[in-house]
Design a protein around this motif. Sequence first.
Motif, PDB file in Angstrom:
ATOM      1  N   GLY A   9     -85.887 -17.459  76.510  1.00 32.28           N
ATOM      2  CA  GLY A   9     -85.907 -18.874  76.173  1.00 32.28           C
ATOM      3  C   GLY A   9     -85.551 -19.080  74.717  1.00 32.28           C
ATOM      4  N   ILE A  10     -85.698 -20.295  74.277  1.00 34.50           N
ATOM      5  CA  ILE A  10     -85.346 -20.657  72.901  1.00 34.50           C
ATOM      6  C   ILE A  10     -86.141 -19.837  71.870  1.00 34.50           C
ATOM      7  N   PRO A  11     -87.450 -19.577  72.054  1.00 27.60           N
ATOM      8  CA  PRO A  11     -88.156 -18.759  71.049  1.00 27.60           C
ATOM      9  C   PRO A  11     -87.508 -17.386  70.836  1.00 27.60           C
ATOM     10  N   GLU A  30     -76.554 -16.894  71.773  1.00 29.43           N
ATOM     11  CA  GLU A  30     -77.144 -16.696  70.455  1.00 29.43           C
ATOM     12  C   GLU A  30     -77.181 -17.992  69.671  1.00 29.43           C
ATOM     13  N   LYS A  31     -78.120 -18.039  68.721  1.00 25.97           N
ATOM     14  CA  LYS A  31     -78.259 -19.188  67.822  1.00 25.97           C
ATOM     15  C   LYS A  31     -77.122 -19.161  66.820  1.00 25.97           C
ATOM     16  N   GLN A  32     -76.559 -20.335  66.587  1.00 24.14           N
ATOM     17  CA  GLN A  32     -75.509 -20.475  65.579  1.00 24.14           C
ATOM     18  C   GLN A  32     -75.890 -21.663  64.704  1.00 24.14           C
ATOM     19  N   GLU A  35     -74.275 -26.178  58.493  1.00 18.58           N
ATOM     20  CA  GLU A  35     -74.807 -27.270  57.685  1.00 18.58           C
ATOM     21  C   GLU A  35     -74.485 -28.615  58.313  1.00 18.58           C
ATOM     22  N   GLU A  36     -73.319 -28.718  58.934  1.00 21.76           N
ATOM     23  CA  GLU A  36     -72.870 -29.990  59.485  1.00 21.76           C
ATOM     24  C   GLU A  36     -73.584 -30.365  60.772  1.00 21.76           C
ATOM     25  N   GLU A  37     -73.766 -29.402  61.671  1.00 27.55           N
ATOM     26  CA  GLU A  37     -74.293 -29.701  63.002  1.00 27.55           C
ATOM     27  C   GLU A  37     -75.688 -29.158  63.256  1.00 27.55           C
ATOM     28  N   GLY A  38     -76.252 -28.406  62.331  1.00 29.70           N
ATOM     29  CA  GLY A  38     -77.576 -27.829  62.531  1.00 29.70           C
ATOM     30  C   GLY A  38     -77.519 -26.625  63.450  1.00 29.70           C
ATOM     31  N   ASP A  39     -78.599 -26.397  64.179  1.00 30.60           N
ATOM     32  CA  ASP A  39     -78.669 -25.243  65.079  1.00 30.60           C
ATOM     33  C   ASP A  39     -78.009 -25.569  66.418  1.00 30.60           C
ATOM     34  N   PHE A  67     -79.240 -26.559  70.755  1.00 32.84           N
ATOM     35  CA  PHE A  67     -80.207 -25.467  70.685  1.00 32.84           C
ATOM     36  C   PHE A  67     -81.568 -25.972  71.150  1.00 32.84           C
ATOM     37  N   THR A  68     -81.623 -26.280  72.450  1.00 32.36           N
ATOM     38  CA  THR A  68     -82.823 -26.798  73.101  1.00 32.36           C
ATOM     39  C   THR A  68     -82.938 -26.129  74.468  1.00 32.36           C
ATOM     40  N   GLN A  69     -84.073 -26.339  75.133  1.00 30.23           N
ATOM     41  CA  GLN A  69     -84.222 -25.818  76.496  1.00 30.23           C
ATOM     42  C   GLN A  69     -83.159 -26.424  77.413  1.00 30.23           C
ATOM     43  N   GLU A  70     -82.861 -27.697  77.228  1.00 24.82           N
ATOM     44  CA  GLU A  70     -81.836 -28.344  78.039  1.00 24.82           C
ATOM     45  C   GLU A  70     -80.460 -27.730  77.773  1.00 24.82           C
ATOM     46  N   GLY A  71     -80.186 -27.426  76.513  1.00 24.84           N
ATOM     47  CA  GLY A  71     -78.928 -26.770  76.162  1.00 24.84           C
ATOM     48  C   GLY A  71     -78.823 -25.395  76.797  1.00 24.84           C
TER      49      GLY A  71
END
Length: 84
Positions: A9-11, A30-32, A35-39, A67-71
Amino acid sequence: MIDLSGIMGIPLLKKSRFTGSSGSLRYILEKQSSEEEGDLLAAVYWIGENCFDATPEEEKTRKLFPFTQEGLEEAQAWLNSLLR
């Protein structure tokens, strides 16, 4: 079919990237951060026997999700759509 529920999951993605496969489809989640769009959640897939590092960039396809559970659920659905 790719089913990530209960596996990750996200964690987990906050700390590490997740790799998987289904048949000849290989993928990474993976997390990306920018600065413009956040996580964002980056989903990358390729076809073949090679690992991520041994696969040429032009053979990989990337897509970004929130970068959410829905994502994460959207990314899973996208990867599953590639299996049909």
